[in-house]
Design a protein around this motif. Sequence first.
Motif, mmCIF file in Angstrom:
data_model
loop_
_atom_site.group_PDB
_atom_site.id
_atom_site.type_symbol
_atom_site.label_atom_id
_atom_site.label_comp_id
_atom_site.label_asym_id
_atom_site.label_seq_id
_atom_site.Cartn_x
_atom_site.Cartn_y
_atom_site.Cartn_z
ATOM 1 N N ASP A 1 1.037 -1.224 0.217
ATOM 2 C CA ASP A 1 -0.122 -0.117 0.291
ATOM 3 C C ASP A 1 0.984 1.903 -0.233
ATOM 4 N N TYR A 2 1.650 1.232 1.387
ATOM 5 C CA TYR A 2 2.608 2.983 1.622
ATOM 6 C C TYR A 2 4.027 2.528 -0.699
ATOM 7 N N ASN A 3 3.969 1.444 -0.948
ATOM 8 C CA ASN A 3 4.264 1.667 -2.424
ATOM 9 C C ASN A 3 3.656 1.809 -3.441
ATOM 10 N N LYS B 1 10.781 0.264 4.601
ATOM 11 C CA LYS B 1 9.254 1.152 3.932
ATOM 12 C C LYS B 1 11.031 2.420 3.334
ATOM 13 N N SER B 2 11.476 2.483 3.941
ATOM 14 C CA SER B 2 12.468 2.941 3.606
ATOM 15 C C SER B 2 14.190 2.298 1.614
ATOM 16 N N GLU B 3 13.596 1.175 2.650
ATOM 17 C CA GLU B 3 13.965 -0.045 1.948
ATOM 18 C C GLU B 3 13.843 -0.354 0.638
ATOM 19 N N SER B 4 12.416 -0.092 0.456
ATOM 20 C CA SER B 4 11.407 -0.871 -1.096
ATOM 21 C C SER B 4 11.192 0.927 -1.586
ATOM 22 N N ALA B 5 11.666 1.706 -0.753
ATOM 23 C CA ALA B 5 11.236 3.195 -1.867
ATOM 24 C C ALA B 5 13.079 3.718 -2.331
ATOM 25 N N LYS B 6 14.413 2.928 -1.656
ATOM 26 C CA LYS B 6 15.217 3.337 -1.343
ATOM 27 C C LYS B 6 15.598 2.306 -3.480
#
Length: 389
Positions: free
Chosen positions: A43-45, A229-234
């Motif tokens: 969802d946050y992705n 969350k930050s790993e998937s944003a990266k």
Amino acid sequence: MLKNRDKINIYEIEDHFINKYNYKPEVIVQSPGRINIMGEHTDYNEGYVLPAAIDHYMFIAVSKNQCDVVNIYSIDYDESYSLNLKEAVKRGDVSWANLIIGVVKSLLSKIGGIDLAFGGNIPEGAGVSSSAALCCGIAYALSELFNLKLEKWEMVKIAQKSEHEFALVQCGIMDQFACLFGITNHVLLLDCKTLTFQASEIDITGYKFILVNSNVKHNLKDSEYNSRKSESAKALEILKQSNLKVKSYQDVSLSMLDNMRSEMPDMVWKRAYHIVSDNKRVHQITDELKSRNYEKAGELLNEGHFSEKNFYEITCEETDFIVNELNRSKTVLGARQVGGGFGGCVLALVKDVNVNEVIDKAAINYKKVFSLTLDHIPVNISQGCHRIF
Ligand code: GLA
């Protein structure tokens, strides 16, 4: 410590309010937890999810009290908390109260003092969104009480903001969406990028969804959530740099990822792989459920768990064990851990026969290995948050 958790139901909430405040509440709201059939951490992705509201609820009773104080009573904890609306509204050190304070803060200019009591039967910390049910239910109850006519999406955002700023969890939008938009016997396919959704009625006669609670509550759950969350944003940043057509995870295919494997750090690649493959599974399982192809839907649940375990790395020994144990029985078509991860509940699709036998057997083995109890929670897909009085 929870004192009353199992006892609260639709009939008792009014009595609890009267016992506490000596008068009747003006509004009572019933706010459900949720299952998520597929799409975990997507969802946050800006991906896809397939949740549904369930028949386990948070009940909220509230009245105006004609002064500038918000009085809150948690029936489950048998604890009270008060807040003066004339003073700065900020986070305190009572975690259940913080969720409510966050919602109150968003609506501060539109409301006055209230007396409020709440409690429910959604297992806490079990990955079925008791906190979203609370935040959404409070927003809904205040909207009714002060005639604010808030739209559902406004309440979704207010509830999510409270989790972000008052519970300090950078959650996505799925739980609040499912709680407010839930429809009886419907699964909701939400596109978290456009915030549009499609509700599909599913008739699973002869089969059912069950929740199996591992009773594991991981201490680092919230910090691990935020780091995923930050790993998937990266990972997305790397994908964007290598292909200008990529604007979000919805533009990434599995073959694109296969080609990129050597160009990304392994851990970051695995995060991306989970998101892209889970997005795909959301659509696949929706189709399989709609066409009553339960064997295939079960296989997809197992694939989802495999991906959570090996690529997003959000499962734990206990939930892995439960998924394996359940799958030993022919009654179980598939199972996977649901929610934020690191424990909580496993969702299983099962044939509607002899389920207790299967669970009892798994519970004995589970106890032997982990010295923990395994709870079976039957669930039905239910209506979203609404006023019952
Ligand atoms: C928690 C969050 C949701 C979602 C799930 C994982 O429930 O509140 O927004 O990210 O975890 O899918």
